[in-house]
Design a protein around this motif. Structure first.
Motif, short mmCIF file in Angstrom:
data_model
loop_
_atom_site.label_atom_id
_atom_site.label_comp_id
_atom_site.label_asym_id
_atom_site.label_seq_id
_atom_site.Cartn_x
_atom_site.Cartn_y
_atom_site.Cartn_z
N SER A 122 112.35 152.32 80.50
CA SER A 122 111.94 151.95 81.85
C SER A 122 110.63 151.17 81.77
N THR A 123 110.29 150.50 82.84
CA THR A 123 109.05 149.73 82.89
C THR A 123 107.85 150.64 82.68
N GLU A 124 107.90 151.83 83.25
CA GLU A 124 106.79 152.78 83.11
C GLU A 124 106.61 153.18 81.64
N GLU A 125 107.71 153.40 80.94
CA GLU A 125 107.63 153.77 79.53
C GLU A 125 107.06 152.63 78.69
N ILE A 126 107.42 151.42 79.04
CA ILE A 126 106.90 150.26 78.31
C ILE A 126 105.41 150.11 78.56
N VAL A 127 104.99 150.25 79.81
CA VAL A 127 103.57 150.14 80.15
C VAL A 127 102.77 151.21 79.42
N GLU A 128 103.32 152.41 79.35
CA GLU A 128 102.66 153.51 78.64
C GLU A 128 102.54 153.21 77.14
N ALA A 129 103.61 152.68 76.56
CA ALA A 129 103.58 152.33 75.13
C ALA A 129 102.57 151.22 74.85
N VAL A 130 102.46 150.25 75.76
CA VAL A 130 101.50 149.16 75.61
C VAL A 130 100.08 149.72 75.65
N ALA A 131 99.82 150.58 76.62
CA ALA A 131 98.49 151.17 76.75
C ALA A 131 98.13 151.96 75.49
N GLN A 132 99.08 152.73 74.98
CA GLN A 132 98.84 153.53 73.78
C GLN A 132 98.58 152.63 72.57
N ALA A 133 99.35 151.56 72.42
CA ALA A 133 99.17 150.66 71.28
C ALA A 133 97.82 149.95 71.35
N ILE A 134 97.40 149.58 72.54
CA ILE A 134 96.09 148.93 72.70
C ILE A 134 94.98 149.90 72.32
N ALA A 135 95.13 151.15 72.74
CA ALA A 135 94.12 152.16 72.41
C ALA A 135 94.09 152.42 70.90
N GLU A 136 95.26 152.53 70.27
CA GLU A 136 95.33 152.83 68.84
C GLU A 136 94.79 151.70 67.98
N THR A 137 95.03 150.45 68.39
CA THR A 137 94.57 149.32 67.59
C THR A 137 93.14 148.92 67.92
N GLY A 138 92.62 149.41 69.03
CA GLY A 138 91.27 149.05 69.44
C GLY A 138 91.18 147.61 69.92
N ALA A 139 92.29 147.07 70.39
CA ALA A 139 92.33 145.68 70.85
C ALA A 139 91.47 145.52 72.09
N ALA A 140 90.69 144.42 72.12
CA ALA A 140 89.79 144.20 73.24
C ALA A 140 89.94 142.81 73.86
N SER A 141 90.63 141.91 73.18
CA SER A 141 90.75 140.56 73.70
C SER A 141 92.13 139.99 73.35
N PRO A 142 92.50 138.89 74.00
CA PRO A 142 93.79 138.27 73.68
C PRO A 142 93.94 137.89 72.20
N ALA A 143 92.86 137.74 71.50
CA ALA A 143 92.92 137.41 70.08
C ALA A 143 93.54 138.55 69.27
N ASP A 144 93.49 139.77 69.82
CA ASP A 144 94.04 140.95 69.14
C ASP A 144 95.51 141.19 69.48
N MET A 145 96.12 140.28 70.18
CA MET A 145 97.50 140.47 70.64
C MET A 145 98.48 140.69 69.48
N GLY A 146 98.29 139.99 68.38
CA GLY A 146 99.17 140.13 67.22
C GLY A 146 99.18 141.54 66.67
N LYS A 147 98.00 142.16 66.62
CA LYS A 147 97.93 143.54 66.12
C LYS A 147 98.70 144.49 67.03
N VAL A 148 98.53 144.30 68.34
CA VAL A 148 99.19 145.17 69.31
C VAL A 148 100.71 144.99 69.23
N MET A 149 101.17 143.75 69.16
CA MET A 149 102.61 143.49 69.10
C MET A 149 103.21 144.03 67.80
N ALA A 150 102.46 143.92 66.70
CA ALA A 150 102.94 144.47 65.43
C ALA A 150 103.10 145.98 65.52
N GLN A 151 102.23 146.61 66.27
CA GLN A 151 102.30 148.07 66.45
C GLN A 151 103.50 148.44 67.34
#
Length: 150
Positions: free
Chosen positions: A95-124
């Motif tokens: 569901s959309t909610e599950e995807i949003v939750e997974a995105v938030a978790q991946a951003i937190a785990e990778t420590g991504a702070a800017s669009p330049a970190d998008m590759g790390k988040v997507m790899a996760q």
């Protein structure tokens, strides 16, 4: 039963039922799987087969759009049939909610702070969401979150 075994069984069932459209689509799928196995000299597991199916579905969606724009409803309908048949082999969509939750978790785990970190988040995210979510939509959500956070 592995996904490949299930597809082979469905090919046999389509042959017995003399269902040419289903048989043709399943043979295309098996050919794509076999081609990837030969190219990479490996035996594909279920996750890799899901990736092959996802790629084929993306091709079908693009074709449907192009055929509809060209006024070729007959071809668009054929692609839609193939898309629905292939989609049956994918795991249940998130569901959309599950995807949003997974995105938030991946951003937190990778420590991504800017669009330049998008590759790390997507790899996760890719291993867990491939086949269960539209990765272009996931990419859009990640980009929105990172731009908003920057």
């Amino acid at each position: 039963m592995t996904l490949k075994t299930r597809i082979n069984e469905d090919v046999k069932a389509a042959m017995r039922a003399r269902d040419a459209k289903t048989l043709s689509t399943l043979r295309l799928l098996l050919a794509a799987i076999k081609q990837r196995e030969v190219d990479e000299r490996i035996t594909l597991d279920d996750d890799a087969i899901v990736a092959v199916i996802g790629k084929m579905l993306k091709q079908r969606r693009d074709s449907i759009t192009q055929y509809a724009a060209a006024g070729r409803k007959d071809l668009a309908d054929a692609e839609q049939f193939e898309s629905e048949l292939l989609g049956a082999y994918l795991p249940a969509s998130l569901s959309t909610e599950e995807i949003v939750e997974a995105v938030a978790q991946a951003i937190a785990e990778t420590g991504a702070a800017s669009p330049a970190d998008m590759g790390k988040v997507m790899a996760q995210l890719r291993p867990g969401l491939a086949g269960r979510a539209d990765m272009s939509e996931v990419s859009r959500l990640v980009k929105m979150r990172l731009v908003a956070g920057a």
